[in-house]
Write an enzyme that holds these catalytic residues in place. Sequence first.
Site, PDB file in Angstrom:
ATOM      1  N   HIS A 121     -47.589  18.647 -33.767  1.00  0.00           N
ATOM      2  CA  HIS A 121     -48.984  18.814 -33.723  1.00  0.00           C
ATOM      3  C   HIS A 121     -49.608  18.953 -32.405  1.00  0.00           C
ATOM      4  CE1 HIS A 121     -48.384  14.833 -31.498  1.00  0.00           C
ATOM      5  NE2 HIS A 121     -47.509  14.609 -32.097  1.00  0.00           N
ATOM      6  N   CYS A 137     -41.778  13.563 -31.819  1.00  0.00           N
ATOM      7  CA  CYS A 137     -42.527  14.879 -32.528  1.00  0.00           C
ATOM      8  C   CYS A 137     -42.639  15.931 -31.291  1.00  0.00           C
ATOM      9  CB  CYS A 137     -44.067  14.326 -32.703  1.00  0.00           C
ATOM     10  SG  CYS A 137     -44.173  13.225 -33.979  1.00  0.00           S
TER      11      CYS A 137
END
Length: 161
Positions: A121, A137
């Site tokens: 992301h 992440c």
Amino acid sequence: MAAALTGTAAKADAPQFKRGQVVNFASKQQPGSIVIVTKDRALYYILGDGKAVKYKVATAKRGFEWAGSNTVSAKVKWPDWRPPAQMRKRRPDLPAFMAGGPENPLGARAIYLGSTIYRIHGTNEPASIGKAASSGCIRMLNADVSELFQHVKMGAKVTVV
């Protein structure tokens, strides 16, 4: 900022990538796959014929590292964020929900990995790129993840090493 290219396939792909750098990258992965090399803090979008598009990323901080393979299960523009319970336990100051937008930690785009809590992301912390900074992440600059988002397909294989 594309690197010097050789071969007609690489030249044909270069104009599509204005943010990432087209580099030599030997891989047995299929074109359209993603390989993340955590020690190099780099993400490679596989073009085939020994070429890939390289992006700088932020990876997991110590204690949150992981490796393995999964597939792209969703792609979302300006995603909402719901911090996982374990993250809110560590950081009670976090909201239970944050709508998508420039202040959201997930940034401009999110590429979800299988049924895991992990994503590739964007970020509202661009200074974290190139560091071990996340809770697992893979963070990218918003402009970089927006470019990758245009190319990566649902079901694409993502391998973290």
